[in-house]
Every structure is written in C-alpha cells, then in structure tokens.
Design a protein around this motif. Structure first.
Motif, PDB file in Angstrom:
ATOM      1  N   CYS A 188       0.800  -1.139  -0.037  1.00 60.09           N
ATOM      2  CA  CYS A 188       0.282  -0.097   0.128  1.00 60.09           C
ATOM      3  C   CYS A 188       0.804   1.249   0.059  1.00 60.09           C
ATOM      4  O   CYS A 188       1.785   1.344   0.895  1.00 60.09           O
TER       5      CYS A 188
ATOM      6  N   CYS B 212      -0.339   4.425   0.130  1.00 64.30           N
ATOM      7  CA  CYS B 212      -1.170   5.666   0.615  1.00 64.30           C
ATOM      8  C   CYS B 212      -0.315   6.380   1.492  1.00 64.30           C
ATOM      9  O   CYS B 212       0.560   5.739   2.068  1.00 64.30           O
TER      10      CYS B 212
ATOM     11  N   CYS C  59       0.064   4.904   5.107  1.00 60.43           N
ATOM     12  CA  CYS C  59       0.962   3.877   5.380  1.00 60.43           C
ATOM     13  C   CYS C  59       2.337   4.371   5.036  1.00 60.43           C
ATOM     14  O   CYS C  59       3.196   3.728   5.868  1.00 60.43           O
TER      15      CYS C  59
HETATM   16 ZN   LIG Z   1      -2.224   2.535   2.985  1.00 60.28          ZN
END
Ligand SMILES: [Zn+2]
Ligand SMILES: [Zn+2]
Length: 145
Positions: free
Chosen positions: A27, A29, A32
């Motif tokens: 991930c 994002c 994260c």
């Molecule tokens: Zn994430």
C-alpha cells in the motif's frame, strides 16, 4: 510450530499466527508511508481468532488512525504491529516487515499507487491500482482456505 511469527524491533512484543492469509498487498497511500517511515507498507489480512500475542502484550500501544482503524505498535521501540478494524473484529491487518522467516506467499498487487512517493519507482510486474482494486473485497478477503 505456528505458520507465522513476528516481533518488534526491540523484541519485547512477539506474535504467532496459525491460519489462512489474505492477499499480500503493497500500500502506497500517504498514511501507510508515514506510519512505516517507508516508501510503502506491505501487509496481509489474517483471522483475529488465529492470531495471538506470545510476549509483551502489555507493552502494546494503540493509535486510532481513523474512526474504524486502530494501529498497534510497541511502546518501547515504536514498531508497527497489528491493525484492528472496528467494523471487522474478525480480521486484523498485519505488516510483514516484522515477520520472522518466510511466510511462503508473495505479494499480489499494489494499491494507492496514485499517491505513491514521487521518488519511488515500482519495478515489478504486479498489478497496480490507483486506489483500491475494482473488487474491493480483495483487500479484506481471506483468499486461502
Ligand atoms: Zn495504505
Ligand atoms: Zn519493541
């Protein structure tokens, strides 16, 4: 022998897991990235009932990152540990950086590539999704029997 075990950086907190795993996901994002201090977070979904803290649970700290998501981490060394979901008490998210040895599965795809760090280049051939995959269930479904 549990299927999988892991520990935090200082070794005070340890966990074991003996159950099926979901898809391993990278991930990208921004949440994260910040949480892990890294280009991305690699995590898998696991069954809560098959997971247990084998040492140091009293050192576990919690951070509510969204109203439905609680991150756990080691109070001493700060290592990211299990993620708990308010609306899905049956599963946990497990970051794979702390896993000891080889868990036997490989990453399946990248998510939130649209917000990845500009300095990081993805160089593998795995599927990439700007945000979530069209089948959102892929993220939280336990894929293996
Ligand atoms: Zn994430
Ligand atoms: Zn620790």
């Amino acid at each position: 022998m549990p299927r999988l075990s892991g520990e935090c950086l200082c070794g005070s907190i340890r966990y074991e897991y003996d159950g099926p795993l979901g898809a391993i996901v990278h991930c990208h994002c921004s949440r994260c990235r910040r949480w892990h201090g890294a280009a991305f977070r690699t995590r898998v979904v696991a069954r809560r009932e098959a997971f247990r803290w084998s040492a140091g649970e009293e050192l576990l700290a919690r951070y509510e990152s969204t109203p439905r998501t609680t991150k756990t981490f080691c109070r001493t060394c700060g290592s990211s540990l299990a993620t708990l979901y308010g609306d899905r008490p049956d599963i946990i998210g497990l970051p794979l950086g702390g896993v000891v040895g080889d868990l036997g599965s490989r990453p399946a795809f990248h998510i939130f590539v649209g917000s990845k760090a500009p300095w990081h280049e993805i160089r593998d051939g795995l599927p990439r999704y700007e945000e979530l995959p069209p089948d959102r269930g892929l993220i939280h479904r336990i894929l293996e029997p």
